[in-house]
Design a protein around this motif. Structure first.
Motif, PDB file in Angstrom:
ATOM      1  N   HIS A 298       2.981   7.752  -9.388  1.00 35.83           N
ATOM      2  CA  HIS A 298       3.711   8.943  -9.820  1.00 35.83           C
ATOM      3  C   HIS A 298       4.673   8.595 -10.963  1.00 35.83           C
ATOM      4  CE1 HIS A 298       5.661  12.848  -9.518  1.00 35.83           C
ATOM      5  NE2 HIS A 298       6.824  12.211  -9.527  1.00 35.83           N
ATOM      6  N   ARG A 299       5.423   7.486 -10.818  1.00 39.96           N
ATOM      7  CA  ARG A 299       6.368   7.065 -11.871  1.00 39.96           C
ATOM      8  C   ARG A 299       5.639   6.734 -13.170  1.00 39.96           C
ATOM      9  NH1 ARG A 299       8.640   4.342  -7.665  1.00 39.96           N
ATOM     10  NH2 ARG A 299       7.697   2.378  -8.283  1.00 39.96           N
ATOM     11  N   ILE A 300       4.508   6.055 -13.064  1.00 39.34           N
ATOM     12  CA  ILE A 300       3.747   5.692 -14.275  1.00 39.34           C
ATOM     13  C   ILE A 300       3.310   6.962 -15.004  1.00 39.34           C
ATOM     14  CG2 ILE A 300       1.619   4.640 -15.137  1.00 39.34           C
ATOM     15  CD1 ILE A 300       1.909   2.596 -12.801  1.00 39.34           C
ATOM     16  N   ARG A 301       2.774   7.929 -14.252  1.00 35.79           N
ATOM     17  CA  ARG A 301       2.322   9.183 -14.878  1.00 35.79           C
ATOM     18  C   ARG A 301       3.492   9.895 -15.537  1.00 35.79           C
ATOM     19  NH1 ARG A 301       2.377  14.283 -13.324  1.00 35.79           N
ATOM     20  NH2 ARG A 301       2.797  13.837 -11.136  1.00 35.79           N
TER      21      ARG A 301
ATOM     22  N   LEU B 213       0.828  -1.216   0.000  1.00 38.26           N
ATOM     23  CA  LEU B 213       0.000   0.000   0.000  1.00 38.26           C
ATOM     24  C   LEU B 213       0.859   1.263   0.000  1.00 38.26           C
ATOM     25  CD1 LEU B 213      -2.841  -1.080   2.459  1.00 38.26           C
ATOM     26  CD2 LEU B 213      -3.001  -0.779  -0.020  1.00 38.26           C
ATOM     27  N   ASP B 214       1.965   1.257   0.762  1.00 42.05           N
ATOM     28  CA  ASP B 214       2.851   2.427   0.813  1.00 42.05           C
ATOM     29  C   ASP B 214       3.539   2.682  -0.526  1.00 42.05           C
ATOM     30  OD1 ASP B 214       2.192   2.828   3.455  1.00 42.05           O
ATOM     31  OD2 ASP B 214       4.039   1.944   4.257  1.00 42.05           O
ATOM     32  N   ASP B 215       3.757   1.643  -1.307  1.00 38.03           N
ATOM     33  CA  ASP B 215       4.457   1.777  -2.594  1.00 38.03           C
ATOM     34  C   ASP B 215       3.555   2.222  -3.740  1.00 38.03           C
ATOM     35  OD1 ASP B 215       6.795   1.041  -1.385  1.00 38.03           O
ATOM     36  OD2 ASP B 215       6.762  -1.034  -2.115  1.00 38.03           O
ATOM     37  N   ILE B 216       2.233   2.170  -3.549  1.00 43.63           N
ATOM     38  CA  ILE B 216       1.311   2.485  -4.651  1.00 43.63           C
ATOM     39  C   ILE B 216       1.437   3.939  -5.092  1.00 43.63           C
ATOM     40  CG2 ILE B 216      -1.126   2.719  -5.304  1.00 43.63           C
ATOM     41  CD1 ILE B 216      -1.652   0.130  -3.730  1.00 43.63           C
TER      42      ILE B 216
ATOM     43  N   ASP C 239       6.301   8.523 -16.626  1.00 45.31           N
ATOM     44  CA  ASP C 239       6.713   7.721 -17.781  1.00 45.31           C
ATOM     45  C   ASP C 239       5.821   7.974 -18.989  1.00 45.31           C
ATOM     46  OD1 ASP C 239       8.698   6.625 -16.225  1.00 45.31           O
ATOM     47  OD2 ASP C 239       7.743   4.653 -16.022  1.00 45.31           O
ATOM     48  N   ARG C 240       4.544   8.245 -18.729  1.00 38.70           N
ATOM     49  CA  ARG C 240       3.610   8.507 -19.818  1.00 38.70           C
ATOM     50  C   ARG C 240       3.648   9.946 -20.279  1.00 38.70           C
ATOM     51  NH1 ARG C 240      -0.061   3.970 -20.123  1.00 38.70           N
ATOM     52  NH2 ARG C 240       1.232   2.306 -19.320  1.00 38.70           N
ATOM     53  N   GLY C 241       4.399  10.799 -19.585  1.00 33.13           N
ATOM     54  CA  GLY C 241       4.514  12.198 -19.990  1.00 33.13           C
ATOM     55  C   GLY C 241       3.258  13.005 -19.719  1.00 33.13           C
ATOM     56  N   LEU C 242       2.498  12.624 -18.690  1.00 37.93           N
ATOM     57  CA  LEU C 242       1.241  13.315 -18.386  1.00 37.93           C
ATOM     58  C   LEU C 242       1.403  14.245 -17.193  1.00 37.93           C
ATOM     59  CD1 LEU C 242      -1.235  10.300 -18.643  1.00 37.93           C
ATOM     60  CD2 LEU C 242      -0.972  12.163 -20.279  1.00 37.93           C
ATOM     61  N   THR C 243       0.704  15.368 -17.230  1.00 34.41           N
ATOM     62  CA  THR C 243       0.643  16.251 -16.071  1.00 34.41           C
ATOM     63  C   THR C 243      -0.522  15.800 -15.202  1.00 34.41           C
ATOM     64  OG1 THR C 243      -0.887  17.806 -17.102  1.00 34.41           O
ATOM     65  CG2 THR C 243       1.492  18.199 -17.452  1.00 34.41           C
ATOM     66  N   LEU C 244      -0.553  16.292 -13.968  1.00 36.12           N
ATOM     67  CA  LEU C 244      -1.696  15.980 -13.095  1.00 36.12           C
ATOM     68  C   LEU C 244      -2.996  16.509 -13.708  1.00 36.12           C
ATOM     69  CD1 LEU C 244      -0.233  16.623  -9.526  1.00 36.12           C
ATOM     70  CD2 LEU C 244      -1.088  14.450 -10.414  1.00 36.12           C
ATOM     71  N   GLU C 245      -2.914  17.663 -14.339  1.00 40.41           N
ATOM     72  CA  GLU C 245      -4.116  18.250 -14.953  1.00 40.41           C
ATOM     73  C   GLU C 245      -4.639  17.377 -16.088  1.00 40.41           C
ATOM     74  OE1 GLU C 245      -1.288  19.923 -14.291  1.00 40.41           O
ATOM     75  OE2 GLU C 245      -2.006  21.204 -12.659  1.00 40.41           O
TER      76      GLU C 245
ATOM     77  N   GLU D 254      -0.672  10.155  -5.122  1.00 38.44           N
ATOM     78  CA  GLU D 254       0.715   9.916  -5.517  1.00 38.44           C
ATOM     79  C   GLU D 254       1.699  10.178  -4.372  1.00 38.44           C
ATOM     80  OE1 GLU D 254       1.809  12.042  -9.052  1.00 38.44           O
ATOM     81  OE2 GLU D 254       0.465  10.857 -10.329  1.00 38.44           O
ATOM     82  N   ALA D 255       1.360  11.101  -3.487  1.00 34.22           N
ATOM     83  CA  ALA D 255       2.235  11.428  -2.358  1.00 34.22           C
ATOM     84  C   ALA D 255       2.049  10.462  -1.190  1.00 34.22           C
ATOM     85  CB  ALA D 255       1.976  12.862  -1.895  1.00 34.22           C
ATOM     86  N   GLY D 256       1.087   9.533  -1.305  1.00 37.08           N
ATOM     87  CA  GLY D 256       0.836   8.576  -0.231  1.00 37.08           C
ATOM     88  C   GLY D 256      -0.006   9.136   0.898  1.00 37.08           C
ATOM     89  N   LYS D 257      -0.631  10.299   0.670  1.00 36.79           N
ATOM     90  CA  LYS D 257      -1.455  10.935   1.702  1.00 36.79           C
ATOM     91  C   LYS D 257      -2.928  10.589   1.552  1.00 36.79           C
ATOM     92  CE  LYS D 257       1.789  14.678   2.249  1.00 36.79           C
ATOM     93  NZ  LYS D 257       2.104  16.065   2.041  1.00 36.79           N
ATOM     94  N   ARG D 258      -3.246   9.831   0.528  1.00 36.53           N
ATOM     95  CA  ARG D 258      -4.627   9.389   0.288  1.00 36.53           C
ATOM     96  C   ARG D 258      -4.592   7.890   0.073  1.00 36.53           C
ATOM     97  NH1 ARG D 258      -9.789  11.429  -1.952  1.00 36.53           N
ATOM     98  NH2 ARG D 258     -11.014   9.530  -1.811  1.00 36.53           N
TER      99      ARG D 258
END
Length: 192
Positions: A17-20, A9-12, A22-28, A45-49
């Motif tokens: 974040h890495r997948i996004r 769960l902590d690694d998700i 790698d795909r060249g996507l912004t959060l928006e 992505e920050a592990g706070k949710r």
């Protein structure tokens, strides 16, 4: 909670974040395609949710990944059916991800390739054989000799790989293609 599950769960978050990236996507851009708010994606992505199915399923759909692959779940069942992606990287960025879909030496080989956007000038290459690919997602820019084509999902390219060629995303979004290589060479020849 057992330590293995806690670690998973902590690694998700960092994994998403890495997948996004790698795909060249912004959060928006990701928020637009998934319907999940930028703040929720950022906290995830920050592990706070805490990752929940209502958040993970839209992400898996956008990334076109199996849920268990996206979250890094441990392998279960028959290990022969788990695909192993190969990352190809230049000095400054991830160039592409290649996922072999078959492993039959001397026979037809099938690969899925996720192409990352680039600002570098295309370098045309040649290699023996014939090239064929099918566009799964995004728009692919194909250069063969002195010709250029833009290919959309559902379109194919079929050309003599002995001609100078290059292909990659036509814009700032990643593209996905399915490659087929015949028995003339059971080695995948990614673009340089």
């Amino acid at each position: 909670m057992e330590p293995t599950l806690r670690r998973l769960l902590d690694d998700i978050g960092p994994r998403l974040h890495r997948i996004r990236q790698d795909r060249g996507l912004t959060l928006e851009e990701l928020a637009t395609s998934t319907g999940i708010s930028v703040s929720t994606l950022s906290r995830l992505e920050a592990g706070k949710r805490r990752p929940t199915l209502d958040l993970l399923l839209p992400l898996a759909g956008t990334y076109r990944m199996a849920l268990e692959q996206m979250i890094g779940a441990p392998l279960t069942g028959d290990p022969r059916i788990h695909l192993t992606p190969h990352h190809r990287q230049t000095r400054t960025r991830l160039d592409s991800v290649v996922i072999p879909l078959t492993t039959y030496p001397g026979r037809l080989q099938v690969f899925k390739q996720i192409l990352s956007p680039t600002t570098e000038q295309p370098t045309l290459v040649t290699h023996p054989g014939h090239a064929f690919f099918y566009v799964l997602a995004g728009t692919v820019r194909l250069l063969v000799a002195d010709e250029q084509r833009l290919l959309k999902p559902g379109e194919t390219a079929d050309f003599d790989a002995g001609l100078p060629h290059w292909f990659g995303p036509a814009d700032s979004s990643p593209a996905e293609v399915l490659h087929l290589f015949g028995p003339h060479g059971d080695r995948f020849n990614p673009r340089p």
